[in-house]
Design a protein around this motif. Sequence first.
Motif, PDB file in Angstrom:
ATOM      1  N   ALA A  52       0.805  -1.138  -0.051  1.00  0.00           N
ATOM      2  CA  ALA A  52      -0.058   0.033  -0.042  1.00  0.00           C
ATOM      3  C   ALA A  52       0.839   1.339  -0.057  1.00  0.00           C
ATOM      4  N   ALA A  53       2.113   1.219   0.652  1.00  0.00           N
ATOM      5  CA  ALA A  53       2.957   2.258   0.590  1.00  0.00           C
ATOM      6  C   ALA A  53       3.852   2.502  -0.455  1.00  0.00           C
ATOM      7  N   ALA A  54       4.442   1.329  -0.962  1.00  0.00           N
ATOM      8  CA  ALA A  54       5.276   1.090  -2.071  1.00  0.00           C
ATOM      9  C   ALA A  54       4.569   1.092  -3.493  1.00  0.00           C
ATOM     10  N   CYS A  55       3.395   0.593  -3.594  1.00  0.00           N
ATOM     11  CA  CYS A  55       2.894   0.278  -4.869  1.00  0.00           C
ATOM     12  C   CYS A  55       1.348   0.629  -4.758  1.00  0.00           C
ATOM     13  N   PRO A  56       0.890   1.894  -4.303  1.00  0.00           N
ATOM     14  CA  PRO A  56      -0.590   1.889  -4.448  1.00  0.00           C
ATOM     15  C   PRO A  56      -1.315   2.006  -5.497  1.00  0.00           C
ATOM     16  N   GLU A  57      -0.558   1.730  -6.664  1.00  0.00           N
ATOM     17  CA  GLU A  57      -1.200   1.570  -7.943  1.00  0.00           C
ATOM     18  C   GLU A  57      -1.656  -0.035  -7.974  1.00  0.00           C
ATOM     19  N   ALA A  58      -1.163  -0.700  -7.297  1.00  0.00           N
ATOM     20  CA  ALA A  58      -1.679  -2.110  -7.239  1.00  0.00           C
ATOM     21  C   ALA A  58      -3.010  -2.504  -6.443  1.00  0.00           C
ATOM     22  N   SER A  59      -3.401  -1.509  -5.471  1.00  0.00           N
ATOM     23  CA  SER A  59      -4.523  -1.597  -4.644  1.00  0.00           C
ATOM     24  C   SER A  59      -5.724  -2.237  -5.163  1.00  0.00           C
ATOM     25  N   SER A  60      -5.998  -1.948  -6.264  1.00  0.00           N
ATOM     26  CA  SER A  60      -7.346  -2.511  -6.877  1.00  0.00           C
ATOM     27  C   SER A  60      -7.350  -3.972  -7.448  1.00  0.00           C
ATOM     28  N   ARG A  61      -5.763  -4.466  -7.488  1.00  0.00           N
ATOM     29  CA  ARG A  61      -5.589  -5.882  -7.859  1.00  0.00           C
ATOM     30  C   ARG A  61      -5.269  -6.797  -6.545  1.00  0.00           C
ATOM     31  N   ILE A  62      -5.312  -6.345  -5.630  1.00  0.00           N
ATOM     32  CA  ILE A  62      -4.656  -7.042  -4.232  1.00  0.00           C
ATOM     33  C   ILE A  62      -5.870  -7.740  -3.864  1.00  0.00           C
ATOM     34  N   VAL A  63      -5.565  -9.160  -3.771  1.00  0.00           N
ATOM     35  CA  VAL A  63      -6.684 -10.102  -3.186  1.00  0.00           C
ATOM     36  C   VAL A  63      -6.186 -10.980  -1.973  1.00  0.00           C
TER      37      VAL A  63
END
Length: 246
Positions: A52-63
Amino acid sequence: MSRRLIGVGVGPGDPDLLTLKAHRIVSTADVVLVPATEASGDGPGRAERVLAAACPEASSRIVRVPFSMSDPSGVTARRAAAWQTSAAVACDAFETGADVVAFATVGDPSVYSTFSYLADAVLERFGDVEVEVVPGITAMQALAAASRTPLVEGDERLGLVPVKRGVGDLAALGAEADTIVAYKIGRHYAELREYVDMLGEDAEAIVGINVGTPEQVIGSPADFDEVPYFGTMIITGRRAQRGGRL
């Protein structure tokens, strides 16, 4: 393009310790799985907080996928079920069109990680999936750096042991290794501290709790009456002179 399952080490907790390769994989993967354990409850676990801190752009793809960390040693029914559930999530992602599924794990995927169990279960169902591993910074490296403790010098030997069943294995390893790193020390911390006291002035020890996070605490064994399960200890032989083991 072949389907890939990638175990990504995200380090001990400091987002700045995420490698460039790990950042690239997480930023471009179709699905990013993160462990959800009993300790995290309904909130994000440590791996997810790093991302969340280092790659916020990935938040929508986290499961989030379940992993049990509170069971006793061995393959318990709950632990085995969690492996299968996690593998099913990864397999479902591949079946619905994902080319790259990443699994973010604290530390390094090759050091006491759950990734190998997940990968084995996925390969049982999809033998053509390519499995890759992206290494990460381990707790022992982070603790050594934060405490300025050289892990090994010259021809010294390094041993790593989990203290899940007491200090017996650690004591045996101590006869062979010059530096010992003890993982998972919480349950047998009192016994471990007695062992360090027995070594006396021949050894030095440092304890790390939540290394690499804002809650980081580092001190000598005597500073703690108890520590969390995932605490880490480094025990080194006392070095008498600079470069003595070269």
